[in-house]
Design an enzyme around this catalytic site. Structure first.
Site, PDB file in Angstrom:
ATOM      1  N   GLY A  60       0.828  -1.201   0.000  1.00  9.69           N
ATOM      2  CA  GLY A  60       0.000   0.000   0.000  1.00  9.69           C
ATOM      3  C   GLY A  60       0.861   1.248   0.000  1.00  9.69           C
ATOM      4  O   GLY A  60       0.550   2.242   0.668  1.00  9.69           O
ATOM      5  N   SER A  63       0.401   5.719  -1.948  1.00  7.93           N
ATOM      6  CA  SER A  63      -0.242   6.959  -1.513  1.00  7.93           C
ATOM      7  C   SER A  63      -0.449   6.931   0.001  1.00  7.93           C
ATOM      8  O   SER A  63      -0.193   5.917   0.655  1.00  7.93           O
ATOM      9  CB  SER A  63      -1.602   7.146  -2.216  1.00  7.93           C
ATOM     10  OG  SER A  63      -2.505   6.128  -1.826  1.00  7.93           O
ATOM     11  N   GLY A  64      -0.946   8.055   0.529  1.00  7.79           N
ATOM     12  CA  GLY A  64      -1.358   8.111   1.930  1.00  7.79           C
ATOM     13  C   GLY A  64      -0.266   7.764   2.917  1.00  7.79           C
ATOM     14  O   GLY A  64       0.885   8.201   2.807  1.00  7.79           O
ATOM     15  N   TYR A 204     -15.422  -5.231   6.291  1.00  8.83           N
ATOM     16  CA  TYR A 204     -14.094  -4.683   6.586  1.00  8.83           C
ATOM     17  C   TYR A 204     -13.590  -5.124   7.954  1.00  8.83           C
ATOM     18  O   TYR A 204     -12.466  -5.621   8.097  1.00  8.83           O
ATOM     19  CB  TYR A 204     -14.168  -3.160   6.505  1.00  8.83           C
ATOM     20  CG  TYR A 204     -12.901  -2.434   6.863  1.00  8.83           C
ATOM     21  CD1 TYR A 204     -11.730  -2.644   6.148  1.00  8.83           C
ATOM     22  CD2 TYR A 204     -12.872  -1.514   7.913  1.00  8.83           C
ATOM     23  CE1 TYR A 204     -10.565  -1.972   6.461  1.00  8.83           C
ATOM     24  CE2 TYR A 204     -11.718  -0.825   8.232  1.00  8.83           C
ATOM     25  CZ  TYR A 204     -10.560  -1.061   7.511  1.00  8.83           C
ATOM     26  OH  TYR A 204      -9.407  -0.387   7.830  1.00  8.83           O
TER      27      TYR A 204
END
Length: 346
Positions: A60, A63-64, A204
């Protein structure tokens, strides 16, 4: 036909007692206190001492939080292996890191494909010989009520595939090397939702509960070694993942900079869990006053309208359909008796 006795092939669940090692517990406590103190007093130097020359695989990373952590770790002297689906974004981040003298390689791939997880790990080990720190930061979130997911079982499959199975597949590929060196750290990014259990996030949170369960069992099993396992329970963070849910624009959320510092702190301290005050309060509330906690969450759930999918049949419509079907069935049962009665009278 050959019969194998239990003596020749002992079963995996056979228990044999042995003397446990307790010395590592004291060593771990000493290091725990020292590194936590350093994280508070000299975080920059502590981070450099922890990751200098280490190989860090980060998912991941495009980004972020992932992007911010990658830049900080590279500046501290780590070799970064960046994983994400978007090769162009990874290239851009890697170019920026290299301009500042950092060491970085990119491994584009779709982690929902478990064979891709295997390929990335094989290539990383072939290129660098080892991975010292694995950060499972990639994740997928779905916001939808359970009653609206009865025809969307793939919501649960998709979240489990990335948030749980992909993270474990990477860990299982890298654990043997960590065990052989008796050194390694696996960090799994989770959510404060595991403590607060907000409505509409069953898919989630189910995947994150599973990931935390594995993380804590692994931490318990390897506590006598130099392998460490950590969970980070983030609150809402202003990242692209929450952008589609517009209501979050009006809620207090954690900044990406603070989220990056949380992850860096866990790398330094190797603490088992990073959890904020809200998460601790939610956890205490859940265990001390479970019904009150349930009512509070339910009240917020009822207060916010959620547009149902086009194929959704409401409870009222289902009830009307059931009554109509029951009425038709009753007519079919009654009619023959009436006809027989009329025939008898004739």
């Amino acid at each position: 036909m050959t019969v194998t006795s239990n003596r020749e092939s002992p079963m995996a669940n056979d228990i044999q007692f042995r003397r446990p090692k307790i010395g590592p517990y004291f060593s771990r406590l000493r290091h725990h206190l020292a590194w936590n103190a350093r994280s508070l007093l000299t975080p920059g130097q502590a981070l450099r001492d922890r990751v200098q020359g280490k190989v860090v695989l980060l998912t991941g990373a495009s980004s972020g939080i992932g992007e911010g952590v990658a830049e900080k770790l590279a500046a501290a002297g780590a070799t970064l292996l960046l994983v994400a689906r978007n090769a162009e974004k990874l290239d851009a981040i890697a170019s920026k890191i290299k301009k500042h003298g950092g060491h970085v390689c990119i491994y584009p791939g779709d982690l929902t494909d478990l064979e891709e997880c295997d390929r990335i790990c094989r290539q990383a080990l072939a290129d660098h010989g080892r991975v010292d720190i694995l950060i499972n930061n990639a994740g997928r979130s779905i916001r939808r009520s359970i009653k609206f997911t009865v025809n969307r079982f793939h919501d649960y499959e998709r979240t489990m595939q990335l948030n749980y199975f992909a993270a474990l597949r990477l860990a299982m590929n890298l654990l043997p090397g960590m065990e052989a060196r008796d050194e390694g750290h696996i960090i799994n990014v989770s959510t404060v939702g595991v403590q607060a259990n907000p409505a509409r996030f069953s898919a989630y949170l189910g995947s994150k509960w599973a990931l935390e369960g594995w993380t804590w069992v692994a931490a318990n099993e390897y506590a006598h070694t130099n392998l460490r396992f950590s969970s980070i329970n983030y609150p809402l963070v202003r990242t692209p993942m929450i952008a589609p849910t517009k209501i979050y624009d009006y809620l207090p959320v954690m900044s990406p900079e603070t989220a990056v510092n949380w992850l860096l702190d866990v790398i330094i301290t190797q603490n088992k869990r990073k959890l904020g005050i809200f998460g601790k309060g939610a956890l205490a509330m859940y265990y001390l006053l479970p019904k009150t906690s349930e009512s509070i969450v339910n009240l917020s759930y009822q207060s916010l309208f959620e547009t149902p999918p086009e194929d959704y049949v409401s409870r009222r419509d289902r009830s009307a359909d059931d009554h109509a079907i029951a009425g038709r069935n009753n007519d079919k049962k009654v009619a023959p008796f009436r006809s027989r009665e009329n025939k008898h009278r004739a």
